[in-house]
Scaffold this motif. Structure first.
Motif, PDB file in Angstrom:
ATOM      1  N   GLU A   1       0.845  -1.196   0.000  1.00  0.00           N
ATOM      2  CA  GLU A   1       0.000   0.000   0.000  1.00  0.00           C
ATOM      3  C   GLU A   1       0.879   1.245   0.000  1.00  0.00           C
ATOM      4  O   GLU A   1       0.627   2.217  -0.709  1.00  0.00           O
ATOM      5  N   PHE A   2       1.926   1.181   0.797  1.00  0.00           N
ATOM      6  CA  PHE A   2       2.846   2.300   0.888  1.00  0.00           C
ATOM      7  C   PHE A   2       3.428   2.645  -0.484  1.00  0.00           C
ATOM      8  O   PHE A   2       3.365   3.774  -0.950  1.00  0.00           O
TER       9      PHE A   2
ATOM     10  N   THR B   1       0.768   3.930  -3.073  1.00  0.00           N
ATOM     11  CA  THR B   1       0.014   5.162  -2.859  1.00  0.00           C
ATOM     12  C   THR B   1       0.887   6.381  -2.675  1.00  0.00           C
ATOM     13  O   THR B   1       0.558   7.453  -3.155  1.00  0.00           O
ATOM     14  N   ILE B   2       1.999   6.245  -1.979  1.00  0.00           N
ATOM     15  CA  ILE B   2       2.726   7.471  -1.648  1.00  0.00           C
ATOM     16  C   ILE B   2       3.815   7.812  -2.659  1.00  0.00           C
ATOM     17  O   ILE B   2       4.061   8.977  -2.916  1.00  0.00           O
TER      18      ILE B   2
ATOM     19  N   PRO C   1       5.268   8.928  -5.768  1.00  0.00           N
ATOM     20  CA  PRO C   1       4.625   9.557  -6.915  1.00  0.00           C
ATOM     21  C   PRO C   1       4.880   8.792  -8.203  1.00  0.00           C
ATOM     22  O   PRO C   1       6.021   8.506  -8.547  1.00  0.00           O
TER      23      PRO C   1
ATOM     24  N   ARG D   1      -2.248  13.233 -16.000  1.00  0.00           N
ATOM     25  CA  ARG D   1      -1.248  12.782 -15.039  1.00  0.00           C
ATOM     26  C   ARG D   1      -1.027  11.272 -15.148  1.00  0.00           C
ATOM     27  O   ARG D   1       0.099  10.789 -15.134  1.00  0.00           O
TER      28      ARG D   1
ATOM     29  N   LEU E   1      12.444  10.289  -8.875  1.00  0.00           N
ATOM     30  CA  LEU E   1      12.297   9.130  -7.998  1.00  0.00           C
ATOM     31  C   LEU E   1      13.151   7.958  -8.468  1.00  0.00           C
ATOM     32  O   LEU E   1      13.915   7.393  -7.716  1.00  0.00           O
TER      33      LEU E   1
ATOM     34  N   ILE F   1       7.859  13.863  -1.072  1.00  0.00           N
ATOM     35  CA  ILE F   1       6.697  13.108  -0.599  1.00  0.00           C
ATOM     36  C   ILE F   1       5.550  14.061  -0.295  1.00  0.00           C
ATOM     37  O   ILE F   1       4.399  13.834  -0.663  1.00  0.00           O
TER      38      ILE F   1
ATOM     39  N   ALA G   1       3.932  15.261  -3.486  1.00  0.00           N
ATOM     40  CA  ALA G   1       3.029  14.273  -4.085  1.00  0.00           C
ATOM     41  C   ALA G   1       1.736  14.185  -3.282  1.00  0.00           C
ATOM     42  O   ALA G   1       0.638  14.187  -3.832  1.00  0.00           O
ATOM     43  N   LEU G   2       1.900  14.151  -1.973  1.00  0.00           N
ATOM     44  CA  LEU G   2       0.757  13.994  -1.081  1.00  0.00           C
ATOM     45  C   LEU G   2      -0.197  15.172  -1.185  1.00  0.00           C
ATOM     46  O   LEU G   2      -1.417  15.012  -1.236  1.00  0.00           O
TER      47      LEU G   2
ATOM     48  N   PHE H   1      -3.025   6.401   7.065  1.00  0.00           N
ATOM     49  CA  PHE H   1      -1.942   6.087   6.146  1.00  0.00           C
ATOM     50  C   PHE H   1      -0.614   6.584   6.710  1.00  0.00           C
ATOM     51  O   PHE H   1       0.370   5.866   6.758  1.00  0.00           O
ATOM     52  N   LEU H   2      -0.616   7.836   7.163  1.00  0.00           N
ATOM     53  CA  LEU H   2       0.627   8.409   7.691  1.00  0.00           C
ATOM     54  C   LEU H   2       1.013   7.782   9.024  1.00  0.00           C
ATOM     55  O   LEU H   2       2.144   7.855   9.455  1.00  0.00           O
TER      56      LEU H   2
ATOM     57  N   ILE I   1       5.059   2.735   7.336  1.00  0.00           N
ATOM     58  CA  ILE I   1       5.655   4.059   7.213  1.00  0.00           C
ATOM     59  C   ILE I   1       6.324   4.467   8.529  1.00  0.00           C
ATOM     60  O   ILE I   1       7.392   5.077   8.551  1.00  0.00           O
TER      61      ILE I   1
ATOM     62  N   ILE J   1       9.714   2.274   8.727  1.00  0.00           N
ATOM     63  CA  ILE J   1      10.845   2.630   7.864  1.00  0.00           C
ATOM     64  C   ILE J   1      11.373   4.007   8.212  1.00  0.00           C
ATOM     65  O   ILE J   1      12.483   4.360   7.878  1.00  0.00           O
TER      66      ILE J   1
ATOM     67  N   PHE K   1      14.599   8.226  -1.957  1.00  0.00           N
ATOM     68  CA  PHE K   1      13.167   8.258  -1.689  1.00  0.00           C
ATOM     69  C   PHE K   1      12.861   7.847  -0.250  1.00  0.00           C
ATOM     70  O   PHE K   1      12.084   8.488   0.449  1.00  0.00           O
ATOM     71  N   MET K   2      13.515   6.746   0.181  1.00  0.00           N
ATOM     72  CA  MET K   2      13.268   6.272   1.532  1.00  0.00           C
ATOM     73  C   MET K   2      13.704   7.325   2.554  1.00  0.00           C
ATOM     74  O   MET K   2      13.055   7.523   3.579  1.00  0.00           O
TER      75      MET K   2
ATOM     76  N   VAL L   1      11.124   9.940   2.794  1.00  0.00           N
ATOM     77  CA  VAL L   1       9.986   9.486   3.588  1.00  0.00           C
ATOM     78  C   VAL L   1      10.275   9.691   5.075  1.00  0.00           C
ATOM     79  O   VAL L   1       9.463  10.243   5.813  1.00  0.00           O
TER      80      VAL L   1
ATOM     81  N   PHE M   1      10.229  13.310   5.963  1.00  0.00           N
ATOM     82  CA  PHE M   1       8.868  13.821   5.888  1.00  0.00           C
ATOM     83  C   PHE M   1       8.054  13.437   7.122  1.00  0.00           C
ATOM     84  O   PHE M   1       7.442  14.289   7.766  1.00  0.00           O
TER      85      PHE M   1
END
Lengths: 346, 376
Positions: free
Chosen positions: A112-113, A116-117, A119, A177, A188, B116, B119-120, B175-176, B181, B184, B218-219, B222, B225
């Motif tokens: 899911e991570f 969804t997150i 981009p 998009r 990314l 992040i 995007a969010l 989610f957050l 999440i 990590i 990216f990690m 995250v 963030f």
């Protein structure tokens, strides 16, 4: 000019439109129209809405391709609901040999991570599935009815597994998009399998194999969004196919309204005429009839100006009738034959 | 189904928030705007928060730019002592403002620059819904503090389903706060190895796999963030809960909008049930764009008469009858659909708005809709 207005022979048909314009129904009808004469067409949805199964009245679609409609001349439409999480698990299995780890990742919330997150990752995964279904070849058509994914092959000379793939794409507001897979990834993933896949999808979407059709109603907002989409997607280098005017009133209604528009209804005369065919009138009734007639003319004028605006986009226009009794498998085949009559062919 | 008296609801000083919800394309924004105009012209001091209004409706409300600020609507009758401000939601800017208000400048910048976050704040499913709620909360505080408004009317985003709106804040929050999440980003939070050691073997494999897929940078983004957000909000979930509670506060009323079509009515049914389950105060159902036959002649009879008139050579009157017959048939279909819904929810109050010939694109047209909405 071809019905799709491009000089290629597109096999990937992307159907978008403002929400509520009947994009799923049109996508299903297009798939059915392209499935004539024993052809196989894959109809794909990507937002887990189960719109295809509702329109075609079949059980909810899963991640396996299943036959959802069969034409009388042997053609078939197959359905697939692409789900980013499942696509990621499959992807990891293929590229990282993570057979059993998929379930584990799912449980941990890692899938899911990632879908969804991060981009663009979701769109690349979904795009990857579409890419694969367009490029897949069939080594021979066994009539066993097995899922085509069971006999995938890399034989380049073999015919494609599907003669066409129709995508019930996200609505106009999100489709740009969605189709811009490489731009979304940004910094990314600069290298690696995700990047390669994104580049391959980008190539397919910008080739003659792909056209984007836009569905609209003859109403202000959907037409505006359609024109914006034609302009914006075209500027992104995508090939725009037809504009489909959905739920149009039939011509006899239009010509009736044309007769009304020739003169202002005269209430006194109207009452007299109705009495002549034994209808007892009241002033309220006459007012009601005059008002209904005036609104029909107003509505027609709006539709005429919107039709002109649609024509001004310079794309072929396909028109589908309004079916007041709702949409089901029969309606889809009826709309498919309308499309065929208007020149839609594989 | 009983009658929904929106006129009384809007004039009741106890009513402070009205939320218009329903599936996409049923006329939520128009309904919200018409209710706001009606209330303002009856003396309420109103602000209406619209999401993505049609261009001409936006123009009618004077919303020429997306700037997230309520501005007075020109042309409203203020004789009763009311006022009307309108605004259009800018989701990204609302999110940015939340960050800027709650963080010190350095942390705020760190968040705003984070990929992040970007995007969010612009594309995460549910952000628009969440930000609509956030903006509602802000308007509410401003109204309480400055006494600017005594009624807030909110339009909701054109979700794929009406229910998304209620779920979005929790979805974003959970989610957050999700296990993965959190884990990590644990090293960044714990400042070292402790977090990593706390991970089970399975989780390290998972983190490593996703890390490999998405890349180190990216990690890292995250982690940064989540850590930054943590210091700012003290947990996103708490904030989401707060927003949710606002919807249940006294003075809030939900109006479910539906068009007389099978799918839209089905959606409305789900929404009504959901509001009841969550103890959200439902005012009732607005049935929008209902065709109403204006002359008492059945479709069949009108067609027979039209045929007779055509034979007699009067094509014009025949055409008027035929158009009426078509309209009467649509009206009959709408009546049937509405009756089925009524039967399913006998205690649900509702009001019907007749189908208009043209687009609702100016204040007089909105006033007309407002009149229909408040005439049970």
């Amino acid at each position: 000019m071809t019905w799709h207005g491009t000089d290629g022979t597109p096999r990937l048909h992307i159907v978008t439109g403002k929400g509520g314009t009947g994009k799923t129904t049109v996508a299903a009808a297009l798939a059915a129209a392209l499935a004539g004469e024993g052809r196989r067409v894959l109809l794909v949805e990507t937002e887990e809405r189960q719109g295809i199964s509702q329109v075609l009245d079949v059980p909810p679609l899963g991640t396996e391709e299943t036959e959802v409609a069969t034409g009388l001349d042997g053609g078939s439409v197959w359905g697939l609901s692409i789900e980013a999480g499942a696509a990621l698990v499959e992807y990891l299995r293929l590229f990282y040999r993570l057979g059993m780890a998929g379930d584990l990742l799912q449980k941990m919330g890692a899938i899911e991570f990632a879908t969804t997150i991060a981009p663009g990752v979701r769109d690349v995964l979904i795009g990857g599935k579409i890419y694969e279904s367009v490029r897949r070849t069939a080594s021979g058509r066994s009539p066993s009815g097995r899922s085509p994914s069971a006999r995938r092959t890399r034989d380049r000379d073999a015919p494609p597994a599907y003669d066409a793939v129709v995508l019930d794409a996200p609505p106009t507001g999100r489709v740009g998009r969605f189709l811009d897979v490489t731009g979304q990834l940004a910094d990314l993933a600069k290298v690696g399998p995700i990047r390669n896949q994104a580049d391959a999808i980008h190539g397919l979407l910008h080739s003659g194999t792909t056209v984007v059709h836009v569905v609209t109603l003859l109403e202000q907002l959907p037409v505006q969004e359609t024109l914006d989409a034609v302009r914006d997607l075209g500027a992104d280098g995508l090939r725009i196919g037809a504009i489909v005017v959905n739920q149009a009133r039939d011509d006899t209604v239009r010509s009736t309204v044309d007769v009304i528009a020739t003169q202002e209804p005269d209430p006194a005369r109207l009452a007299e005429q109705l009495e002549s065919v034994a209808i007892r009138t009241t002033p309220a009734m006459i007012d009601g009839l005059v008002q209904t007639a005036a609104e029909a003319v107003q509505r027609r004028d709006l539709e005429l100006s919107l039709e002109e605006a649609v024509a001004g986009a310079g794309r072929p226009v396909l028109t589908l009738p309004h079916l007041p009794e709702g949409i089901g498998p029969d309606a889809v085949w009826r709309l498919a034959s309308e499309l065929t009559d208007q020149g839609v062919q594989p | 189904m009983s009658d929904l008296d929106l006129g009384a609801l809007l004039e009741d000083p106890e009513t402070s928030v009205v939320v218009c919800c329903g599936a996409g394309g049923v006329g939520k924004t128009t309904t919200a705007a018409a209710l706001a105009l009606h209330a303002a012209e009856r003396g309420r001091r109103v602000v209406v928060l619209t999401i993505d209004p049609a261009r001409r409706l936006a123009q009618a409300l004077g919303l020429t730019e997306l700037d997230n600020t309520p501005r007075p609507v020109v042309g409203v009758d203020l004789a009763a002592g009311g006022s009307l401000d309108a605004m259009m939601l800018d989701m990204k800017r609302t999110f940015d403002e939340v960050v800027l208000t709650h963080a010190d400048p350095e942390t705020a910048q760190q968040i705003l620059d984070n990929s992040i976050y970007q995007a969010l704040s612009s594309s995460f499913a549910g952000t628009q819904e969440y930000m609509a709620m956030e903006r509602l909360g802000q308007l509410r505080s401003q109204a309480d503090a400055e006494g600017t408004w005594d009624l807030i009317i909110v339009d909701t985003p054109p979700s794929r389903s009406a229910l998304d709106f209620l779920d979005a804040p929790t979805r974003l929050g959970s989610f957050l706060d999700g296990r993965f999440i959190r884990l990590i980003s644990a090293p960044a939070r714990a400042g070292g190895r402790i977090g990593a050691r706390a991970l089970g073997v399975g989780m390290s494999v998972a983190a490593a796999t996703i890390g490999k897929l998405l890349g180190k940078q990216f990690m890292l983004d995250v982690s940064t963030f989540v850590a930054a957000m943590d210091t700012v909000f003290g947990g996103f979930r708490a904030r989401a809960d707060e927003t949710y509670a606002l919807l249940q506060a006294p003075g809030t009323r939900f109006v479910v909008v539906a068009a007389p079509e099978r799918d839209a009515l089905r959606e409305a049914g789900y929404f009504v049930q959901r509001l009841a389950r969550d103890r959200m105060p439902l005012a009732g159902l607005v049935l929008n764009r209902v065709a109403i036959s204006r002359a008492r002649i059945s479709a069949d009879r009108a067609r027979d008469a039209a045929e007779a008139l055509e034979e007699a050579g009067d094509r014009h009157t025949a055409a008027v009858l035929r158009v009426h017959a078509d309209h009467a048939e649509v009206a009959a279909r709408h009546r049937r659909l509405i009756r089925d819904t009524t039967a399913a929810y006998p205690r649900l109050a509702s009001v019907q708005v007749p189908l208009a010939g043209a687009d609702i694109a100016d204040l007089p047209a909105l006033r007309e809709v407002g009149r229909a909405l408040t005439t049970p």
